[in-house]
Scaffold this active site. Structure first.
Site, mmCIF file in Angstrom:
data_model
loop_
_atom_site.group_PDB
_atom_site.id
_atom_site.type_symbol
_atom_site.label_atom_id
_atom_site.label_comp_id
_atom_site.label_asym_id
_atom_site.label_seq_id
_atom_site.Cartn_x
_atom_site.Cartn_y
_atom_site.Cartn_z
ATOM 1 N N SER A 8 0.850 -1.195 0.000
ATOM 2 C CA SER A 8 0.000 0.000 0.000
ATOM 3 C C SER A 8 0.879 1.235 0.000
ATOM 4 O O SER A 8 1.613 1.484 0.969
ATOM 5 C CB SER A 8 -0.907 0.025 1.232
ATOM 6 N N HIS A 33 -1.075 -1.275 -4.427
ATOM 7 C CA HIS A 33 -2.371 -0.958 -3.808
ATOM 8 C C HIS A 33 -2.453 0.548 -3.556
ATOM 9 O O HIS A 33 -1.631 1.117 -2.831
ATOM 10 C CB HIS A 33 -2.496 -1.744 -2.503
ATOM 11 N N ASP A 35 -4.614 3.557 -2.086
ATOM 12 C CA ASP A 35 -5.702 3.858 -1.152
ATOM 13 C C ASP A 35 -6.244 5.258 -1.399
ATOM 14 O O ASP A 35 -5.613 6.252 -1.039
ATOM 15 C CB ASP A 35 -5.191 3.750 0.289
ATOM 16 N N MET A 37 -8.900 8.008 -0.491
ATOM 17 C CA MET A 37 -9.807 8.407 0.600
ATOM 18 C C MET A 37 -10.303 9.824 0.348
ATOM 19 O O MET A 37 -9.541 10.678 -0.095
ATOM 20 C CB MET A 37 -9.068 8.371 1.935
ATOM 21 N N HIS A 66 -8.195 1.045 -4.404
ATOM 22 C CA HIS A 66 -9.161 0.796 -3.327
ATOM 23 C C HIS A 66 -9.861 2.122 -3.024
ATOM 24 O O HIS A 66 -9.270 3.017 -2.429
ATOM 25 C CB HIS A 66 -8.381 0.266 -2.108
ATOM 26 N N MET A 68 -12.101 4.333 -1.073
ATOM 27 C CA MET A 68 -12.795 4.554 0.206
ATOM 28 C C MET A 68 -13.479 5.906 0.098
ATOM 29 O O MET A 68 -13.058 6.905 0.696
ATOM 30 C CB MET A 68 -11.774 4.516 1.356
ATOM 31 N N MET A 142 -11.795 -6.200 4.770
ATOM 32 C CA MET A 142 -11.015 -5.277 5.596
ATOM 33 C C MET A 142 -10.746 -5.911 6.959
ATOM 34 O O MET A 142 -11.661 -6.407 7.624
ATOM 35 C CB MET A 142 -11.759 -3.947 5.803
ATOM 36 N N ASP A 181 -6.872 -6.595 3.894
ATOM 37 C CA ASP A 181 -6.234 -5.279 3.971
ATOM 38 C C ASP A 181 -6.325 -4.736 5.390
ATOM 39 O O ASP A 181 -7.424 -4.517 5.902
ATOM 40 C CB ASP A 181 -6.952 -4.344 2.985
HETATM 41 C C1 DX5 Z 1 -6.568 1.321 5.423
HETATM 42 C C2 DX5 Z 1 -6.022 1.121 4.029
HETATM 43 C C3 DX5 Z 1 -4.950 0.117 4.018
HETATM 44 C C4 DX5 Z 1 -3.735 0.520 4.797
HETATM 45 C C5 DX5 Z 1 -2.963 -0.690 5.183
HETATM 46 O O1 DX5 Z 1 -7.490 2.333 5.388
HETATM 47 O O2 DX5 Z 1 -7.049 0.674 3.164
HETATM 48 O O3 DX5 Z 1 -4.603 -0.254 2.704
HETATM 49 O O4 DX5 Z 1 -2.910 1.392 4.116
HETATM 50 O O5 DX5 Z 1 -1.909 -0.297 6.000
HETATM 51 P P1 DX5 Z 1 -1.257 -1.268 7.057
HETATM 52 O O6 DX5 Z 1 -0.700 -2.422 6.313
HETATM 53 O O7 DX5 Z 1 -0.226 -0.418 7.708
HETATM 54 O O8 DX5 Z 1 -2.358 -1.684 8.005
HETATM 55 ZN ZN ZN Z 2 -6.492 -0.322 1.195
#
Ligand code: DX5
Ligand code: ZN
Length: 222
Positions: A8, A33, A35, A37, A66, A68, A142, A181
């Site tokens: 990630s 990956h 993320d 947000m 991903h 969010m 998750m 994840d």
């Molecule tokens: C959480 C994200 C994850 C996160 C994982 O909101 O979707 O992808 O970055 O990070 P670690 O591996 O540090 O839990």
């Molecule tokens: Zn993620």
């Protein structure tokens, strides 16, 4: 099944993102990956399609986006155009809009020739996304509440991974990618694999490791 590692980039230094993505590829990772947000579905804001577009030419690895975010359907085109290879959307963001919104969003993703997946949060039964398993190229369980890297793995995810693997097999998709994840490290990775996950996302465990490539290899161990 082959275990795939998806670093990630949330845990990377954003001022050196190109180097971070190259490091993922050189270290033998399988996916990158990303993320995304929006500051609404989850508290923080990270990045949007421009980041995906900028890292696209830096690596041959598939970009696993991903989302969010609220109203994911409105954003699919931007991420597809930016070069995403797979886009996953949260059940929770879709269910609050309408019963069909998740399926419609997954169909929209596929209409761009991009792979699609559904995601469930730790407090949502995985059974809620069984009705869209037929469409999904991947499902994402998750193992932390989304929003931040570096959180502790929630054990309840293991039972959900197991149910997802069993259900996938029962509908003739035994090789469906099941991604996990949040809180994946050398201790939790074997548990997730044992439960039936084959795609492991890891942020802090990789980007804080003294040897990134060794950590990628370590996470694959059963
Ligand atoms: C959480 C994200 C994850 C996160 C994982 O909101 O979707 O992808 O970055 O990070 P670690 O591996 O540090 O839990
Ligand atoms: Zn993620």
């Amino acid at each position: 099944m082959q275990i795939k590692i998806a670093p990630s980039i949330l845990s990377a230094d954003f001022s050196r993102m190109g180097e971070a993505v190259k490091l993922c590829e050189e270290s033998g990772a399988d996916l990158v990956h990303c993320d995304v947000m929006d500051g609404s579905f989850v508290g923080p804001i990270t990045f949007g399609g421009q980041m995906v577009k900028n890292i696209r030419p830096v690596t041959k690895l598939p970009l696993d986006v991903h989302l969010m975010i609220e109203h994911p359907k409105t954003q699919i085109k931007f991420f597809a155009d930016a070069g995403a290879d797979i886009i996953t959307v949260h059940y929770e963001a879709c269910a609050k809009i309408s019963e069909n919104y998740l399926r419609e969003t997954l169909e929209l993703i596929k209409s761009y020739g991009v792979k699609c997946g559904a995601v469930v949060n730790p407090d949502v039964p995985v059974q809620n996304i069984f009705p869209v398993f037929d469409l999904c190229d991947m499902v994402l369980i998750m193992s932390v509440f989304p929003g931040y890297g570096g959180q502790k793995f929630i054990d309840g995810a293991l039972e959900k991974i197991k149910s997802a693997r069993e259900y996938a097999a029962s509908i003739g998709k035994p090789d469906l990618d099941i991604e996990v994840d949040g809180g994946i490290n050398m201790d939790t990775a074997p548990l997730a694999i044992q439960a039936g996950a084959n795609v492991l996302v890891a942020g802090s465990a990789l980007f804080s490791a003294p040897d990134f490539a060794a950590a990628v290899t370590g996470l694959r161990k059963r």
